[in-house]
Design a protein around this motif. Structure first.
Motif, PDB file in Angstrom:
ATOM      1  N   GLU A  51      17.168   1.363   5.120  1.00 55.93           N
ATOM      2  CA  GLU A  51      16.535   0.248   5.832  1.00 55.93           C
ATOM      3  C   GLU A  51      15.198   0.800   6.302  1.00 55.93           C
ATOM      4  N   VAL A  52      14.127   0.042   6.023  1.00 54.91           N
ATOM      5  CA  VAL A  52      12.776   0.538   6.318  1.00 54.91           C
ATOM      6  C   VAL A  52      11.988  -0.547   7.031  1.00 54.91           C
ATOM      7  N   VAL A  53      11.225  -0.126   8.045  1.00 58.48           N
ATOM      8  CA  VAL A  53      10.261  -1.024   8.666  1.00 58.48           C
ATOM      9  C   VAL A  53       8.912  -0.732   8.016  1.00 58.48           C
ATOM     10  N   THR A  54       8.329  -1.753   7.422  1.00 59.95           N
ATOM     11  CA  THR A  54       7.063  -1.561   6.689  1.00 59.95           C
ATOM     12  C   THR A  54       5.881  -1.519   7.666  1.00 59.95           C
ATOM     13  N   ALA A  55       4.711  -1.231   7.110  1.00 66.78           N
ATOM     14  CA  ALA A  55       3.501  -1.142   7.951  1.00 66.78           C
ATOM     15  C   ALA A  55       3.177  -2.461   8.646  1.00 66.78           C
ATOM     16  N   SER A  86       8.345  10.256   0.946  1.00 69.81           N
ATOM     17  CA  SER A  86       7.025   9.669   1.232  1.00 69.81           C
ATOM     18  C   SER A  86       6.477  10.127   2.588  1.00 69.81           C
ATOM     19  N   GLU A  87       7.214  10.961   3.294  1.00 73.38           N
ATOM     20  CA  GLU A  87       6.724  11.629   4.509  1.00 73.38           C
ATOM     21  C   GLU A  87       6.183  10.642   5.549  1.00 73.38           C
ATOM     22  N   GLY A  88       6.807   9.487   5.648  1.00 75.69           N
ATOM     23  CA  GLY A  88       6.408   8.519   6.676  1.00 75.69           C
ATOM     24  C   GLY A  88       5.117   7.788   6.363  1.00 75.69           C
ATOM     25  N   THR A  89       4.577   7.928   5.145  1.00 72.83           N
ATOM     26  CA  THR A  89       3.299   7.282   4.829  1.00 72.83           C
ATOM     27  C   THR A  89       3.468   5.841   4.346  1.00 72.83           C
ATOM     28  N   LEU A  90       4.697   5.425   4.023  1.00 69.24           N
ATOM     29  CA  LEU A  90       4.898   4.075   3.462  1.00 69.24           C
ATOM     30  C   LEU A  90       5.713   3.161   4.374  1.00 69.24           C
ATOM     31  N   GLY A  91       6.440   3.726   5.330  1.00 71.98           N
ATOM     32  CA  GLY A  91       7.270   2.912   6.213  1.00 71.98           C
ATOM     33  C   GLY A  91       8.091   3.825   7.108  1.00 71.98           C
ATOM     34  N   LEU A  92       8.727   3.232   8.125  1.00 73.56           N
ATOM     35  CA  LEU A  92       9.595   4.022   9.005  1.00 73.56           C
ATOM     36  C   LEU A  92      11.052   3.717   8.650  1.00 73.56           C
ATOM     37  N   ILE A  93      11.816   4.756   8.412  1.00 75.10           N
ATOM     38  CA  ILE A  93      13.229   4.596   8.028  1.00 75.10           C
ATOM     39  C   ILE A  93      14.055   4.361   9.290  1.00 75.10           C
ATOM     40  N   ALA A 144      -1.350  -0.437  -1.146  1.00 71.66           N
ATOM     41  CA  ALA A 144      -0.659  -1.728  -1.286  1.00 71.66           C
ATOM     42  C   ALA A 144       0.351  -1.936  -0.153  1.00 71.66           C
ATOM     43  N   LEU A 145       1.021  -0.850   0.242  1.00 72.00           N
ATOM     44  CA  LEU A 145       2.067  -0.992   1.263  1.00 72.00           C
ATOM     45  C   LEU A 145       1.529  -0.855   2.683  1.00 72.00           C
ATOM     46  N   ASP A 146       0.390  -0.172   2.812  1.00 68.54           N
ATOM     47  CA  ASP A 146      -0.161   0.086   4.149  1.00 68.54           C
ATOM     48  C   ASP A 146      -1.676  -0.104   4.083  1.00 68.54           C
ATOM     49  N   PRO A 147      -2.123  -1.372   3.902  1.00 69.36           N
ATOM     50  CA  PRO A 147      -3.554  -1.611   3.639  1.00 69.36           C
ATOM     51  C   PRO A 147      -4.467  -1.096   4.747  1.00 69.36           C
ATOM     52  N   ASP A 148      -3.991  -1.079   5.981  1.00 75.59           N
ATOM     53  CA  ASP A 148      -4.866  -0.612   7.073  1.00 75.59           C
ATOM     54  C   ASP A 148      -4.735   0.885   7.331  1.00 75.59           C
TER      55      ASP A 148
END
Ligand SMILES: Cc1cc2nc3c(=O)[nH]c(=O)nc-3n(C[C@H](O)[C@H](O)[C@H](O)COP(=O)(O)OP(=O)(O)OC[C@H]3O[C@@H](n4cnc5c(N)ncnc54)[C@H](O)[C@@H]3O)c2cc1C
Length: 458
Positions: free
Chosen positions: A165-169, A196-203, A441-445
């Motif tokens: 389960e991931v919370v996206t940017a 992904s070392e926390g660069t794409l979402g928080l698990i 794409a997943l974390d545009p900002d």
């Protein structure tokens, strides 16, 4: 970025669980890594997925960087806040949600440590296999695609995370994977987030694969006259498909350090530390087959223990080897290297590294998960000796180049963070900008742990 407004909004959401105390900022400024401290602006202690989603939404609104924090044991600066922002500490999300014994699956929150999970599994006949030295959090381990002593038999986090389960940017909650052992349903997003070392979402939750406790376990040590003999034994063992549960190398300098630290009296020679899992007769067969191969390479003192206490003492000693090596040179700091090569090139990789370190005069005991072709030289440096540090860094860089030349990778298990960023283009070529495109794409900002793992954004 409006940090003060963001922190005010976060404070309304979390109350006392948003901390700006000096002790909290200091604690989250550093990790076990070599890099200088880099404090966040604040530390959040969420307790639920909904809170994590709300935190992300606030940070996205104000463009405040967000860095996940498990136990802070990563070694390449991954958990540090080099651009400031919010450290999201998952230690309060430490609930084991479900142990589905029949399916051999566990669902856990990310702050559960591997030790805590195995403690909870003790009465079930099951265990979670991935075992880095530190008692790291499972969220952090998934994020660095951790492995360790047992990966040679049971695989890395890549093989043992079934779903997330991931919370996206943007603050959305998504689910990847299922409790099924396999699936052909589209892109492997679980595999994308693992490592992904926390660069794409928080698990915020993990579905993990469990294994049955073997009926019999035995552990052993075996000494060799040279590292080359030990490594040739490893190569033969893997090529003969003896199903080793653990096969670890310690060179003579590492053995000297653990002898002093753990009050052991192993002969000061290169050693292999081993573990066999199976039925009682299977374990005997494996140990005998290994013993014959070791004898061919001059192995001595090979003996195996089935008592739990003896095994525990052996692996505690192995897990403390990093601290033993650090203690062998009081006041020193460590630059920990981590290369991994195909097994047929392992002897070359280790021998070249040893010769190089000796030539450069850099103290660097070698140990590693050699069954996977993965090893570390722990380069000991004195913080006040700029020339010595430069020399050690140059030797570390040559190790990376050696790994690539031999068909291997710049990191077997510690990951990229900022420490290995400069080598990513060399390993991946055009695939590295593609990683940057996925991140965009997943974390545009670019708020999720900016400045790490992917190419810098203009
Ligand atoms: C003595 C010692 C021995 C070690 N041996 C090994 C070894 O054998 N094998 C190995 O693989 N590693 C080893 N390591 C490195 C380290 O233990 C691993 O990298 C581990 O996976 C880090 O877990 P952590 O909980 O400490 O994560 P942290 O260091 O807190 O974080 C690691 C990364 O994960 C991110 N993160 C953390 N939690 C989340 C989350 N919930 N969602 C999204 N991102 C998150 C962080 O932002 C950071 O990028 C060792 C370290 C030490 C100090």
């Amino acid at each position: 970025m409006d940090t003060q407004t963001a922190l005010a909004d976060l404070s309304s959401c979390l109350g006392q669980r948003l901390s700006r105390s000096k002790s909290d900022l200091d604690l989250h400024a550093r990790s076990e890594s070599y890099f200088p401290p880099a404090p966040p602006d604040a530390v959040a202690y969420p307790e639920t997925t909904e809170e994590v989603a709300e935190i992300m939404a606030i940070c996205a609104r104000h463009r405040l960087p967000v860095i996940g924090w498990g136990t802070g044991t990563s070694l390449e600066g991954q958990a540090q806040a080099f651009s400031g922002g919010l450290s999201v500490d998952f230690s309060r999300m430490n609930r084991i949600v479900e142990i589905a014994q029949a399916d051999m699956v566990a669902r856990v929150q990310p702050g559960v440590t591997r030790g805590a999970l195995n403690e909870a599994l003790r009465a079930t006949g099951l265990f979670f296999s991935v075992d880095p030295g530190a008692d790291a959090s499972l969220g952090g381990m998934a994020s660095t695609r951790a492995s360790g002593t047992t990966a040679v038999r049971y695989g890395t986090m890549r093989d043992n995370v079934l779903g997330l389960e991931v919370v996206t940017a943007r603050g959305e909650v998504i689910h990847t994977g299922t409790a099924a052992r396999k699936s052909s349903a589209g892109y492997d997003l679980t595999g994308l987030f693992v490592g992904s070392e926390g660069t794409l979402g928080l698990i915020t939750e993990l579905t993990l694969r469990l294994h049955g406790q073997p009926e019999a376990i035995s552990a052993a040590v075996c000494a060799f006259e040279s590292v080359a003999d030990a490594v040739e034994t490893v190569i033969d063992t893997i090529q003969c498909a003896i199903p080793m549960a653990r096969i670890e190398l310690l060179d003579a300098d590492s053995v000297r350090a653990v002898n002093a630290y753990a009050k052991m009296n192993l002969p000061e020679k290169p050693h292999l530390l081993l573990e066999f899992h199976g039925s009682p007769s299977g374990v005997t067969e494996q140990a005998e087959a290994f013993g014959a191969l070791a004898a061919d390479h001059g192995g001595s003192g090979f003996d195996w223990a089935t008592q739990t206490e003896a095994r525990t003492a052996l692996w505690t000693m192995r897990h403390n080897a990093y601290y033993a090596i650090l203690a062998s040179r009081p006041g020193a700091r460590a630059i920990v290297t981590d290369i991994c090569v195909p097994i047929s090139r392992l002897a070359e990789a280790i021998e070249e590294t040893r010769a190089d370190l000796a030539r450069a005069g850099v103290p660097g005991p070698i140990l590693g998960h050699v069954g996977d072709g993965n090893f570390h030289a722990t380069l000991l440096v004195d913080d006040t000796d700029a020339a010595g540090i430069a020399c050690a860094k140059a030797a570390a860089e040559r190790m990376v180049e050696r790994a690539l030349r031999l068909g291997g990778t710049i990191t077997g298990e510690h990951g990229i963070g900022v420490g290995k960023l400069g080598y990513m283009a060399r390993e991946h070529g055009q695939a590295w900008p593609l990683m940057g495109a996925i991140k965009a794409a997943l974390d545009p900002d670019n708020i999720l742990t900016p400045g790490k793992l992917v190419p810098p954004r203009n």
